[in-house]
Design an enzyme around this catalytic site. Structure first.
Site, PDB file in Angstrom:
ATOM      1  N   HIS A   1     122.368 -28.662  91.784  1.00 50.67           N
ATOM      2  CA  HIS A   1     123.511 -28.204  92.572  1.00 50.67           C
ATOM      3  C   HIS A   1     123.683 -26.693  92.501  1.00 50.67           C
ATOM      4  O   HIS A   1     124.054 -26.051  93.484  1.00 50.67           O
ATOM      5  CB  HIS A   1     124.780 -28.904  92.072  1.00 50.67           C
ATOM      6  CG  HIS A   1     125.972 -28.720  92.940  1.00 50.67           C
ATOM      7  ND1 HIS A   1     126.141 -29.403  94.128  1.00 50.67           N
ATOM      8  CD2 HIS A   1     127.061 -27.921  92.807  1.00 50.67           C
ATOM      9  CE1 HIS A   1     127.281 -29.035  94.680  1.00 50.67           C
ATOM     10  NE2 HIS A   1     127.859 -28.136  93.901  1.00 50.67           N
TER      11      HIS A   1
ATOM     12  N   HIS B   1     130.527 -31.862  99.531  1.00 58.64           N
ATOM     13  CA  HIS B   1     131.242 -32.473  98.410  1.00 58.64           C
ATOM     14  C   HIS B   1     131.019 -33.975  98.509  1.00 58.64           C
ATOM     15  O   HIS B   1     131.954 -34.773  98.528  1.00 58.64           O
ATOM     16  CB  HIS B   1     132.732 -32.105  98.426  1.00 58.64           C
ATOM     17  CG  HIS B   1     133.187 -31.566  97.107  1.00 58.64           C
ATOM     18  ND1 HIS B   1     134.371 -31.905  96.516  1.00 58.64           N
ATOM     19  CD2 HIS B   1     132.597 -30.707  96.242  1.00 58.64           C
ATOM     20  CE1 HIS B   1     134.499 -31.280  95.351  1.00 58.64           C
ATOM     21  NE2 HIS B   1     133.435 -30.546  95.175  1.00 58.64           N
TER      22      HIS B   1
END
Length: 733
Positions: A44, A90
């Site tokens: 990430h 998200h």
């Protein structure tokens, strides 16, 4: 300390990673340091699997002020102003806790924008769910997820006073195990008042501002860098909890701060929280930093350095201030009732030195961690076979379906019908600059009062097409958002991306990623739409089932004369024309009809011509004063697009040409539908010829029925199907 192998496994670090850590530190790391390496080297934060394919993106044009590498990208929009924008995912948090996950996704992307000195003025979103049409466990679950995500987006965005002016919502069974929530925000900044995420100047204070730090979001970056399984339900504590009212105060406090010459740099505490913000600020400047973690404002008792460095509590910023101005900064944040604490200072050591009540608890060289994270050259399939397992589409499977019945089913399908149930929950008119109503064709448009111009925004990806051909799908996604802007009379300027893919440990997924990146490079360069920011989300996989490759693309374009925007204003008596490239080819591969009625989406696809695409944009620019409405012909083909034109403009149509199923419902890029006064036909034909395009009249507007070849559908019924069916599906099942 427990067994090192168990610790590495918990932190998703490999033995090779551990060897690199030992080499960097020249000693064994403690738990705080392992946690920091884990977060910063997570997929990430580090892009370790994707970085090599992102190199070579087209990122420069004369109007680009800031490209990839900062919190957000910036383009010049004239009059001394810039547009600041970015899109981020998200996905994992929203699947675990839909309201909080979506809300904090919105909050995070807004902070990325206003941390650069911009006031957020518009948001978009791209949200994708599994099959909601069935009254089974999957259908029930995804209706629950949809309601939670939409509520989270509206709950945060509305409270922030930032209009959500557009977006896209799609439903595919490939998202049954992994939904996608991609959030986009755009802000406006003066070009001479841009702030960057850097920390330099020995002795300059490092200041923490915003909310207190808690234990929410611990391990969020690492969680977002892994696949899902049954144990994923236990990850709920890794999802952050947002407070939009605090963020609104933080926004206003930061904008007030920016008006005075008090700071060197500022960074959002996003993924990996204090870890990423501190290391990235120091890393960009080649500096070092000392941080006293016991001075960090805390809202929970008994917190320790590990938790403080890895917490992803929301609404927090890290500031590198100019020495001597600390009290002025403290006063500003005290005025806005926000925590503000001097927690450290900039050094020239090149190291991050962390202290806990005057005892050093971690020491890590900054550059090797922040700027030189591991790069993984994962195996890329040279001969992907995933499509070989799928039966090919057979045209015979749809030949016996009545065309009228087919159109009715399409109009009420979640792929096409009105999503007013969603966008009516968003405040899309706050700030009083929104120029287009949500739910219509083409881009969303917002007025920029500062320079008397308007910006057009669009977001899109056809994941079915990307599944069949990732490179072509990515090319067409870039072209589609540019086309949407052109349909409003705008000039596309730049894009941001959110690259959502499955498990990178699967060589076929890495092939999909590589191909999609190549497609973005080709399209953005040829269409002069540079990539100025973006995000990668991998490991969108559950129980070994990967999502379709979904490289979501959002574009921003300029409309120099807002009064000349192409409006949706078709009238009784207008002629309707198809404008397309010569020798247009239609196919059912990856099409909506193949999905809804066929046995497979696997079939020949229609490829795009970027030269013809640019010519269509030029045609629209030259002809915008003569056009009443302009629609992109894509999902559902000609019949669906013509029906939508009639539905939105409350007028019927007559198309008495004999058209077969492929002509009615086949799909291809490089084609749009326009309506105009018949008196403008000669002018439009001349412009089409100038740009080597084909313009042919297909229908006349009028009456109370939608008559297309052998289809005769009452307009009122079509409107009921289109406007009511989604709400009924969500609320009744």
């Amino acid at each position: 300390m427990q067994d090192i192998q168990s610790i590495l496994q918990q932190h998703k670090l490999s033995n090779d990673d551990y060897k690199k850590i030992l080499n960097i530190l020249n000693r064994e790391p403690n738990l705080v340091e392992i946690g920091i390496f884990s977060a910063m080297w997570s997929e990430h934060c580090s892009y370790k699997s994707s970085k090599i394919y992102l190199n070579g993106f087209h990122t420069k044009e004369d109007w680009v002020i800031q490209g990839p590498g900062e919190n957000a990208g910036i383009i010049d929009i004239g009059g001394g102003y810039g547009a600041v924008f970015k899109m981020e995912s998200h996905n994992h948090p929203s699947f675990i806790e839909p309201y909080a996950g979506a809300a904090t996704g919105v909050g995070g992307i807004m902070r990325d924008v206003f941390t650069m000195g911009a006031r957020p003025v518009a948001s978009l979103n791209s949200i994708r769910f599994g099959d909601i049409t069935k009254n089974n466990e999957i259908g029930k679950k995804h209706r629950y997820l949809l309601k939670g995500v939409v509520s989270g987006i509206s709950g945060y965005g509305n409270c922030m006073g930032v209009p959500t002016i557009g977006g896209e919502t799609t439903f595919e069974s490939c998202y049954n195990g992994n939904i996608l929530v991609n959030a986009f925000t755009l802000g406006i900044v003066k070009n001479n008042e841009i702030f960057y995420g850097k920390a330099e100047g020995v002795g300059n204070p490092v200041i923490y501002v915003g909310s207190k730090t808690g234990r929410d979001g611990l391990g969020g970056a690492v969680m977002s860098s892994d696949s899902f399984n049954e144990d994923s339900k236990k990850l709920r504590p890794a999802v952050q909890v947002g407070d939009p009212f605090t963020e609104k105060l933080l926004l206003e406090a930061c904008l007030e701060l920016f008006k005075e010459d008090l700071i060197v740099g500022i960074q959002d505490m996003g993924a990996a929280g204090l870890t990423s913000s501190s290391f990235e600020m120091a890393g960009r400047s080649g500096s070092g930093m000392i941080i006293h973690l016991d001075k960090v404002p805390m809202r929970e008792e008994g917190m320790n350095p590990y938790e403080l460095m890895l917490s992803e509590s929301q609404e927090r910023m890290l500031i590198c201030a100019k020495k001597g101005y600390e009290n002025k900064i403290l006063e500003i944040f005290k005025k806005w009732e926000l925590d503000c604490a001097i927690i450290g200072e900039v050094t020239n050591s090149g190291k991050m030195e962390l202290y806990w009540y005057n005892e050093k608890c971690a020491e890590i060289p900054v550059q090797p961690l922040s700027e030189k994270s591991p790069i993984l050259r994962r195996e890329v399939s040279q001969n992907p076979t995933y499509l070989d397992k799928i039966e090919s589409f057979k045209i015979d499977s749809i030949l016996d379906i009545n065309n009228g019945e087919m159109l009715e089913e399409i109009l009420k399908s979640p792929d096409i019908n009105s999503k007013s149930w969603i966008y009516e929950q968003y405040d899309n008119t706050i700030q009083n600059n929104t120029m287009t109503k949500a739910g219509k064709s083409g881009a969303s448009v917002i007025r920029i009062k500062e320079n008397d111009k308007a910006l057009a925004l669009s977001v899109y990806c056809n994941s079915r097409l990307c599944y069949i051909n990732p490179k072509e799908g990515a090319i067409q996604a870039v072209a589609k958002v540019g086309r949407d802007i052109a349909l409003k009379g705008g000039i596309p300027l730049a894009i941001t991306d959110c690259l959502n893919f499955g498990n990178p440990e699967n060589s076929e997924v890495m092939w999909q990623f590589k191909e999609a990146c190549e497609g973005i490079k080709i399209a953005s360069k040829n269409l002069k739409m540079p990539v100025v920011s973006g995000n990668v989300s991998l490991y969108n996989q559950t129980d070994n089932i990967d999502i379709y490759p979904t490289p979501s693309i959002a574009a921003v374009g300029i409309i120099d004369e807002p009064s000349k925007i192409i409006k949706d204003n078709s009238k009784d008596g207008n002629s309707v024309y198809i404008l397309c490239k010569n020798n247009l080819e239609l196919n059912f591969g990856a099409s909506l009809v193949a999905k809804l009625f066929g046995n497979s989406i696997k079939a020949e696809i229609s490829k795009i011509s970027l030269e013809d695409e640019l010519n269509i944009w030029k045609f629209l620019q030259v002809s915008k004063d003569k056009i009443d409405s302009a629609y992109d012909i894509h999902k559902g083909g000609l019949a669906t697009t013509l029906a939508k034109l009639c539905i939105f403009n409350n007028v019927g149509c007559i198309c008495d040409k004999k058209l077969d199923k492929l002509e009615l419902f086949g799909e291809s890029p490089n084609q749009i539908l326009i309506s105009a006064n018949k008196q403008n036909t000669e002018f439009l034909l001349q412009i089409a010829e100038k740009y080597n395009l084909c313009l042919r009249e297909i229908a006349t507007l009028g009456g109370n029925n939608i008559q297309i070849s052998d289809i005769n559908l009452p307009l009122s019924k079509a409107q009921t199907l289109f406007f009511d069916s989604f709400k009924e599906l969500i609320e009744d099942l």
